[in-house]
Write a protein that holds these residues in place. Structure first.
Motif, mmCIF file in Angstrom:
data_model
loop_
_atom_site.group_PDB
_atom_site.id
_atom_site.type_symbol
_atom_site.label_atom_id
_atom_site.label_comp_id
_atom_site.label_asym_id
_atom_site.label_seq_id
_atom_site.Cartn_x
_atom_site.Cartn_y
_atom_site.Cartn_z
ATOM 1 N N ARG A 1 0.828 -1.206 0.000
ATOM 2 C CA ARG A 1 0.000 0.000 0.000
ATOM 3 C C ARG A 1 0.863 1.258 0.000
ATOM 4 N NH1 ARG A 1 -4.408 0.246 4.284
ATOM 5 N NH2 ARG A 1 -3.340 -1.309 5.513
ATOM 6 N N GLY A 2 2.085 1.115 -0.479
ATOM 7 C CA GLY A 2 2.892 2.314 -0.711
ATOM 8 C C GLY A 2 3.700 2.776 0.479
ATOM 9 N N TYR A 3 3.897 1.948 1.490
ATOM 10 C CA TYR A 3 4.669 2.335 2.666
ATOM 11 C C TYR A 3 6.132 2.524 2.276
ATOM 12 C CZ TYR A 3 6.752 1.854 7.336
ATOM 13 O OH TYR A 3 7.442 2.040 8.498
ATOM 14 N N PRO B 1 1.924 7.977 8.021
ATOM 15 C CA PRO B 1 1.328 9.299 7.927
ATOM 16 C C PRO B 1 1.052 9.851 9.315
ATOM 17 C CG PRO B 1 -0.225 7.605 7.233
ATOM 18 C CD PRO B 1 1.093 6.936 7.424
ATOM 19 N N GLU C 1 -8.485 4.773 10.284
ATOM 20 C CA GLU C 1 -7.063 5.089 10.149
ATOM 21 C C GLU C 1 -6.381 4.116 9.194
ATOM 22 O OE1 GLU C 1 -4.809 6.520 13.885
ATOM 23 O OE2 GLU C 1 -6.523 5.390 14.634
ATOM 24 N N ASP C 2 -6.824 2.844 9.263
ATOM 25 C CA ASP C 2 -6.199 1.863 8.396
ATOM 26 C C ASP C 2 -6.547 2.124 6.935
ATOM 27 O OD1 ASP C 2 -5.136 -0.688 7.411
ATOM 28 O OD2 ASP C 2 -5.061 -1.121 9.543
ATOM 29 N N PHE D 1 -4.461 4.813 5.495
ATOM 30 C CA PHE D 1 -3.010 4.595 5.395
ATOM 31 C C PHE D 1 -2.510 4.608 3.945
ATOM 32 C CE2 PHE D 1 0.427 1.414 4.852
ATOM 33 C CZ PHE D 1 1.419 2.042 5.574
ATOM 34 N N GLY D 2 -3.184 3.865 3.065
ATOM 35 C CA GLY D 2 -2.738 3.779 1.672
ATOM 36 C C GLY D 2 -2.774 5.126 0.969
ATOM 37 N N ALA E 1 -2.855 8.058 2.234
ATOM 38 C CA ALA E 1 -1.923 8.998 2.869
ATOM 39 C C ALA E 1 -0.509 8.766 2.348
ATOM 40 C CB ALA E 1 -1.969 8.850 4.386
ATOM 41 N N ASN E 2 -0.170 7.508 2.066
ATOM 42 C CA ASN E 2 1.141 7.227 1.487
ATOM 43 C C ASN E 2 1.270 7.814 0.092
ATOM 44 O OD1 ASN E 2 2.362 5.828 3.568
ATOM 45 N ND2 ASN E 2 1.413 3.896 2.982
ATOM 46 N N THR F 1 -9.344 -0.974 2.420
ATOM 47 C CA THR F 1 -8.038 -0.323 2.561
ATOM 48 C C THR F 1 -7.361 -0.197 1.201
ATOM 49 O OG1 THR F 1 -6.817 -2.376 2.913
ATOM 50 C CG2 THR F 1 -7.648 -1.263 4.864
#
Lengths: 253, 266
Positions: free
Chosen positions: A214-216, A221, B103-104, B107-108, B110-111, B155
């Motif tokens: 997922r792009g980590y 964030p 929040e989960d 996450f994606g 936000a990345n 997600t």
């Protein structure tokens, strides 16, 4: 606040103290504890004043005193040491109920007991009025290093899963007739602790893969949310300010 | 003609211990297509999936997503690839690592650098798509397994992927959760690649199936045709549930969703 991270020390109520942002409460408890710790041990009136302050906070937070008292027993193992001090101390001694006690030791024991109890009760009030998630967010807003808050976040999420894993493994062991009574039967338990570690380790790898997918890129964030207002800071400053006032008054008297 | 959603050509891969996992895989998916990736344990399905967004790489062959080649060394390009290819992993507890559902899901995106109102809109949209809006502030641990699987799908949806890759989406689900998930997946306007052992589920959702065994594609065609070929299934350790008749199921399905086996190209 929502989140539902019920931990055994949290008491879900709606009160002015519950509504304060976590970071202002953390700072207030920290400052209060510092004031308590630097107060000279013989200022008994000051300690009574601190206890009254905490009682007022508990009333404002609608936390029942018996609830607090029960959980404060967590400090008992730590103050046990204090019991030995009056017997082991040196210097001037007094006789009480046929026991010869050291005056210095008595002061020392009182010092540990009073300061310990006040600190524990203050922390319990913080825990009772703040969810785990908010505590971590509060630490994050206080510029606590992100590595720590991230580790705490992961712990918050995976603690329950790990506990579930351990519980299932235990039930599976019991179902196959495992009933350890003697130390040499502990092997299966030790092996399953190892297995649990491996499972946690492998899960860590899978969680990381899923995050990367997922792009980590190594940075979580930053959680969004408004900063605490000046009024909220002022409200929470009441506790340490009043404690400091008591301390100064006691010392100058 | 538009570029294929996914185009894998001649993909090879061997793990560091020398065991070959992929031996020249070719796979092409058109936009909007729903395909099942079938195969026995150890066939290389998961290895192939991890190539689609560049997590695994290093062997011969190429992977193209929407006409863009996956270059593992190009970090910016890789971020875009990971937006386009959304992978839903088998165990939702691996995927959901944040303290709350919302929040989960955030996450994606936000990345991807999305913040503020746009981020909130993405989260709301993704949760609504899997019908989990009411649970947005809950702890993942307190949800049922089926709900967690749906949140895991959300997600990935929040990143607005072009291809949704699902690893064993029906595993451990009760029949009702299974049906709910099927309805959700059918409603999504994305290309779907579904890795599964659950042949009836493949028939229900995917007009097309690809069988992978010993690291290469051994069959590629209409799901109904592959499932009706008992010899093919037996040769690759695939089995239909006892008493399941694919032809009968396909007829039933056609009445509900239109003719089964017809490629849905959007």
């Amino acid at each position: 606040m929502a989140g539902g991270h019920a931990h055994p020390l949290h008491l879900a109520r709606d009160s002015a103290v519950h509504r304060l942002p976590a970071e202002v409460k953390i700072v207030a408890v920290l400052l209060f504890t510092v004031v308590v710790v630097i107060t000279p041990r013989a200022e008994f009136a000051a300690f009574a004043g601190y206890a009254a302050l905490l009682a007022a906070v508990a009333a404002a937070a609608r936390v029942p005193l018996p609830w607090l008292a029960k959980r404060a027993t967590i400090e008992l193992p730590f103050v046990l040491l204090a019991v030995a001090l009056p017997f082991a101390g040196h210097g001037e001694r007094v006789t009480w109920l046929g026991m010869s006690l050291s005056v210095d030791g008595l002061y020392g024991a009182w010092n540990i007991f009073a300061k310990g109890t006040l600190g524990v009760v203050a922390s319990l009030l913080l825990a009772a009025t703040t969810t785990m998630r908010d505590l971590i967010l509060g630490l994050d807003r206080l510029r606590c290093p992100r590595v720590f808050t991230q580790i705490a976040t992961f712990m918050l999420r995976y603690m329950d899963i790990l506990a579930d894993d351990a519980r299932r493994m235990r039930i599976a062991r019991l179902s196959r007739g495992y009933d350890p009574r003697f130390l040499w039967q502990v092997k299966a338990f030790a092996v399953s602790v190892g297995a649990l570690f491996l499972r946690a380790f492998e899960r860590g790898e899978r969680v990381y893969l899923a995050m990367v997918a997922r792009g980590y890129t190594g940075r979580l964030p930053r959680p969004e949310g408004a900063d605490a207002s000046a009024t909220q800071w002022a409200a929470s400053a009441l506790l340490p300010a009043a404690a400091a006032g008591i301390a100064v008054a006691a010392v100058l008297r | 003609m538009t570029a294929p959603s996914l185009n894998v050509t001649g993909l090879h891969f061997a793990y560091p211990d020398g065991s070959a996992a992929l031996n020249g895989v070719d796979l092409r998916l058109e936009p909007g297509e729903r395909a099942a990736l079938l195969g026995p344990n150890g066939a290389g399905k998961t290895t192939l999936v991890l190539h689609l967004n560049g997590i695994l790489h290093g062997g011969a062959g190429t992977v193209e997503v929407g006409g863009v080649r996956v270059y593992p060394a190009d970090r910016a390009g890789l971020a875009e690839i990971r937006r386009r290819v959304g992978i839903v992993f088998q165990d939702p507890d691996d995927q959901l690592f944040m303290p709350t559902v919302a929040e989960d899901v955030a996450f994606g995106p936000a990345n991807l650098g999305i913040r503020g109102d746009e981020l909130r809109a993405r989260v709301d949209e993704a949760l609504a798509a899997v019908d989990m809006t009411a649970h947005r502030d809950q702890v993942p641990h307190h949800l049922s397994f089926g709900q967690r699987r749906r949140v895991a799908v959300a997600t990935v949806l929040a990143m607005r992927p072009d291809i949704l890759v699902l690893d064993e989406p029906s595993s451990n689900l009760d029949p009702a959760s299974r049906r709910e998930l099927a309805q959700i997946l059918r409603s999504l306007p994305v290309t779907v690649l579904m890795v599964t052992h659950d042949l009836p589920y493949a028939l229900e959702l995917c007009p097309r199936s690809v069988i992978l065994d010993t690291g290469r594609v051994v069959a590629d065609g209409r799901t109904i045709d592959l499932l009706a070929d008992a010899d093919l299934l037996a040769a690759h350790r695939l089995e239909l549930p006892f008493g399941f008749d694919p032809a009968f199921a396909a007829q039933r399905l056609a009445r509900v969703t239109g003719p089964a086996g017809e490629a849905v190209v959007g």
